[in-house]
Design an enzyme around this catalytic site. Structure first.
Site, mmCIF file in Angstrom:
data_model
loop_
_atom_site.group_PDB
_atom_site.id
_atom_site.type_symbol
_atom_site.label_atom_id
_atom_site.label_comp_id
_atom_site.label_asym_id
_atom_site.label_seq_id
_atom_site.Cartn_x
_atom_site.Cartn_y
_atom_site.Cartn_z
ATOM 1 N N SER A 62 0.825 -1.215 0.000
ATOM 2 C CA SER A 62 0.000 0.000 0.000
ATOM 3 C C SER A 62 0.855 1.260 0.000
ATOM 4 O O SER A 62 1.998 1.251 0.465
ATOM 5 C CB SER A 62 -0.905 0.030 1.231
ATOM 6 O OG SER A 62 -1.876 -0.976 1.156
ATOM 7 N N SER A 63 0.249 2.336 -0.467
ATOM 8 C CA SER A 63 0.882 3.652 -0.354
ATOM 9 C C SER A 63 1.125 3.959 1.124
ATOM 10 O O SER A 63 0.299 3.639 1.974
ATOM 11 C CB SER A 63 -0.070 4.702 -0.943
ATOM 12 O OG SER A 63 0.129 5.945 -0.321
#
Length: 209
Positions: A62-63
């Site tokens: 994920s970011s």
């Protein structure tokens, strides 16, 4: 963590905080976690950007901004224990390890979990417990948990997850709502569940088995 890495992670935490005002404790946890340790070698040069990045088994890390937000929405408390459904690269669990007494993380893809465990050992994160299983079963042996975090999108939350959440506990999950995904926070009050939709997001879907 060497000085260059510490500077980069501090800048990353600051950038996340500029885009979304974080709790101090969450901002510090992002700053303490070297994201490049969790990123495939070919993407190391992008480790400190706010992008999601591909990793093995058709999964994504994920970011950092998404990880920061999900952690913030959990309302972490130091003495609590948290269950994470979907360990992936281990980056989210590593961030949680700086905020919780115990982190319990489940992953269904064995190769990903073995890589994540190796990273936890290398970084000396001793309060993370791992299990290879369908995360929708939860981890009854160590329940109840004060916090539960889904790192994959669910169409609905399994009853087992709510059963394993302590009274007053918080569960945060990306939920499929029609054609979009929405980060949703559930708060357990006795036998009642309070539900709050927070913001749109994009995660890989949860998979059975």
């Amino acid at each position: 963590m060497d000085r260059i890495t510490a500077t980069r992670t501090a800048k990353l935490a600051e950038e996340c905080h500029r885009k979304f005002p974080l709790l101090d404790s969450v901002k510090n946890a992002i700053a303490k976690t070297s994201r490049e340790e969790f990123v495939p070698a070919g993407f190391r040069h992008n480790a400190y950007k706010l992008d999601a990045l591909p990793m093995g088994s058709s999964q994504w890390i994920s970011s950092p901004l998404t990880v920061a937000k999900m952690t913030h929405y959990l309302e972490p408390k130091k003495d609590d224990r948290v269950l994470e459904i979907g360990c992936g690269s281990g980056y989210q669990a590593a961030v949680l390890s700086h905020l919780f007494r115990g982190v319990f993380t489940i992953e269904r893809i064995e190769s990903l979990m073995l890589e994540a465990k190796a990273r936890f050992r290398k970084l000396n994160l001793t309060n993370i417990n791992t299990k290879i299983d369908d995360g929708q079963n939860g981890w009854a042996q160590y329940a109840p948990f004060e916090r539960i975090l889904f790192s994959a999108t669910a169409k609905e939350i399994p009853q087992k997850s709510f059963d394993q959440l302590s009274d007053g506990g918080v569960l945060v999950a990306p939920m499929q709502v029609g054609l979009k995904q929405v980060i949703t926070r559930f708060r357990k009050v006795g036998t009642m569940l309070q539900k709050e939709e927070l913001e749109e997001c994009e995660f890989v879907p949860i998979v059975n088995g």
